[in-house]
Every structure is written in structure tokens, then in C-alpha cells.
Scaffold this active site. Structure first.
Site: not given
Length: 186
Positions: A19, A41, A49
Site C-alpha cells: 500500500y 477513511e 488503517w
């Protein structure tokens, strides 16, 4: 074999490294991708996350490949289906916020021509280059994320507090918060 120096937060495993190396901080001007990150988000608020990244494919399937036009049309039946989906975060408020955010997203597109044009106007259309020496220098919010958050809320968006918006800015490359010795910095 050379070892890449990366931002310390991404060294947990290959999912995080991939990522970081291929997405985080790359400028995103595509409305579909901007909506995807907004959804992710939104669900990340209060969670890690990493949790969201692990469930990203599940979110993609659950929310019609992040097609905001379809998501904007969701009704009680789709909400109920999402609330039963163990592959995503089953938070009713976040699910409903995603639907109302899709509606607001379309309205912003209608007003500005694209969501990208609207959101990137805040940075003059290009990334803000921060000089991050170490991860502890990375802010959680900035006056600009406060301003964007306030404007989005005024436009009907939900779960878009300044911290969520700053994370969105980082993910979509509106700000470059790679540490100075990270290979992705430049």
C-alpha cells in the site's frame, strides 16, 4: 539486494508495504478513486488503517465497486444487507454516512464539474510538500484539513472530521508526508 527505506508505519507486513509503495501519497485526481478513499477513511474513523486495508476487497464488493452513483441510491434494503455483511465494519452510522456522502459527492460534481476539481482547489491543484524528518513530525490535522472538513460538512458530508480529512489528503497525495529518507519521498 538493496533494501528500500520506507516510512516506519508501513513495515508491519507486505500488505502495508505494498500500500505504501504503490498508493499512499500518490496524487489521485480520479473521482472514482477519491470516493473509494473517502469511504475507506470514513470507516477507518476510530479504527486502524490496517483493519480497513485488510477488508478493502470486502468493502469494494459490498459497496458496488465504490460506484458512488449506485451508493447514492441505496435504501433500507441495501443498508440491511450491509449491516449483515461480516466482511466489512458493520457500523450503521458509518454505512448511512457513506450513502449520504455519495449523494453529497454527486452534488459537488454537479457544482464543480468533478469532485477532484473541488478537492484539489484547496491545494492549488498540486501536492503540498511537507518536510517530515520522522513519523512523530506528521500532524493529525492541519488548518487546511480543518478548512476542508468544515466545507465538506457544510455540503452535507458526514464522518469527515479534520483527522479523517488529513488522512484522506495523505492517502490521495494532496500532501506528501513521506519521511525525508523514504524512497518514495521524491
Amino acid at each position: 539486494m538493496s533494501t528500500k527505506i520506507r516510512c516506519a508505519w508501513c513495515e508491519k507486513d507486505d500488505l502495508y508495504r505494498d500500500y505504501h509503495d504503490n498508493e499512499w501519497g500518490n496524487p489521485v485526481y480520479d473521482d472514482d478513486k477519491l470516493f473509494e478513499f473517502l469511504v475507506l477513511e470514513t470507516f477507518q474513523a476510530g479504527l486502524s488503517w490496517y483493519t480497513i486495508l485488510k477488508k478493502r476487497d470486502n468493502f469494494r464488493k459490498a459497496f458496488d465497486q465504490f460506484d458512488y452513483r449506485k451508493v447514492a441510491q441505496y435504501k433500507d434494503k441495501e443498508i440491511e444487507t450491509l449491516m449483515q455483511d461480516a466482511g466489512i465494519i458493520r457500523n450503521g452510522l458509518k454505512i448511512k454516512a457513506t450513502i449520504s456522502n455519495a449523494v453529497a459527492f454527486v452534488k459537488v460534481q454537479e457544482e464543480f464539474g468533478s469532485f477532484s476539481k473541488y478537492i484539489w482547489e484547496f491545494t492549488g491543484g498540486k501536492p503540498i510538500e511537507n518536510n517530515i524528518k520522522k513519523m512523530s513530525d506528521v500532524p493529525a490535522t492541519t488548518p487546511l484539513s480543518d478548512e476542508i472538513s468544515k466545507d465538506l460538512k457544510k455540503r452535507g458530508f458526514k464522518f469527515v472530521g479534520s483527522t479523517v480529512i488529513y488522512a484522506h489528503m495523505q492517502a490521495t497525495g494532496m500532501v506528501n508526508d513521506h519521511v525525508e529518507d523514504c524512497w518514495k519521498r521524491n
